[in-house]
Write a protein that holds these residues in place. Sequence first.
Motif: not given
Length: 433
Positions: A226-242
């Motif tokens: 906490l606290p719950v807060h607004n976050v913006c990821i401003t650019s797309s990105f890649y993530m390993d699927v596994h």
Amino acid sequence: MRAKIGMALVGVLVMAVVVGIAWAQSVPQLVNYQGRLTDGAGQPLADGSTVDLSFAFYGAASGGTPYLTVLQEDVVVTGGIYNLLIGSGTITPGTETSLAAVFQKHAEVWMGVKVDADAEMTPRARISSAPYAIKAETAETVNLANLDLDGDGHYKPESSITPNDDCNDNNASIYPGAVDKCDGLDNDCDGRYDEDCSKTPPNMALIPAGCFNMGDAFGEGYSEELPVHNVCITSSFYMDVHEVTNAEYKACVDAAVCAAPDSSSSYSRGSYYGNPTYDNFPVIYVNWNQATAYCAWAGKRLPTEAEWEYAARGGLSGKRYPWGDTISGTDVNYWNSGDPWDNDTSEVEYYAANGYGLYDMAGNVWEWTNDRYSSSYYSSSPTNDPPGPPSGTCRVFRGGGWGGSTDGLRVAYRDYFDPSDLYYDIGFRCAGD
């Protein structure tokens, strides 16, 4: 304290607002939007004023039933201007259930805006043409001539169509000569999108830019969530699927770049790492430093804690787990969950993926992130792309593992270790730009 907004508010739409969400389907799920608010005397609202904004999407310039309505609460106004991603708030379906459906099914869309409890502003703004630029067709439209609204050294006059002018004056990373990115946007203002981008790297998923509420929305966790807060990821990105597997990590070891895991066994198996039977199982007994070295060798990096939680939620808002609010042994690998490899690691991609196509974002093994740990970081975290605390010894890991209870599998749950620590249910996955 919320500012009292009267009926005399004026909403001004800024030109050329683009989105990169679901671009492969050519329909947006979020709309990047900027507006201006003034008081009854025509003066910009005071900095720090907050308002609730309701955006309704229609099939006509007046009257009619909305396709859907989006409520964006507690929007902060600075210099009389607010900036947000419509669609990240609470959606009330009408005849459609998502912004993607609205733009996919309807060629002409009008948007109405309400501030707090005030009546809808008139006239409505018409939204048309790819790439879904919002064009303000109201008497209040601001004249953008010779104004560099995003501070990137370029401006976009309303009437300009020359290639030397800014094609998006609401995004400082978009201007003539900028580097093109795989984000569904015309970053260099040449009229093309992602023309220099390669296909998504193998075994990775593209995570779209967007905003979300980070933290424990249920109030059932710990103070560090906490606290719950607004976050913006401003650019797309890649993530390993596994999670990084034994075989994938071994390739780095064989290249004499990575150090081998501290143990070749697992909790119940005497031979694990290096045993072909378990090549497609997550590597364990690797510390934060080893995870960082592997990701760098692979041309990637560890995700930030904010990126990890955003990706883990899979596009769902305010849910307890990556798939929803309930859990069973058919969803994820945890202690006594009843999977075929009960009470040890399971094969990657055995359970269903989340909304972004990512597997095991809960359970199987915990995952290192790049961030340092601070129990109070959420109270001071920036909204855009939080990088984690600037100092601290320990590093955050997320997601829960096979050896724990379902409490640790919540997407908001946080834990940490010294970067030299390792364990039989801690692994990692990489991110990329």
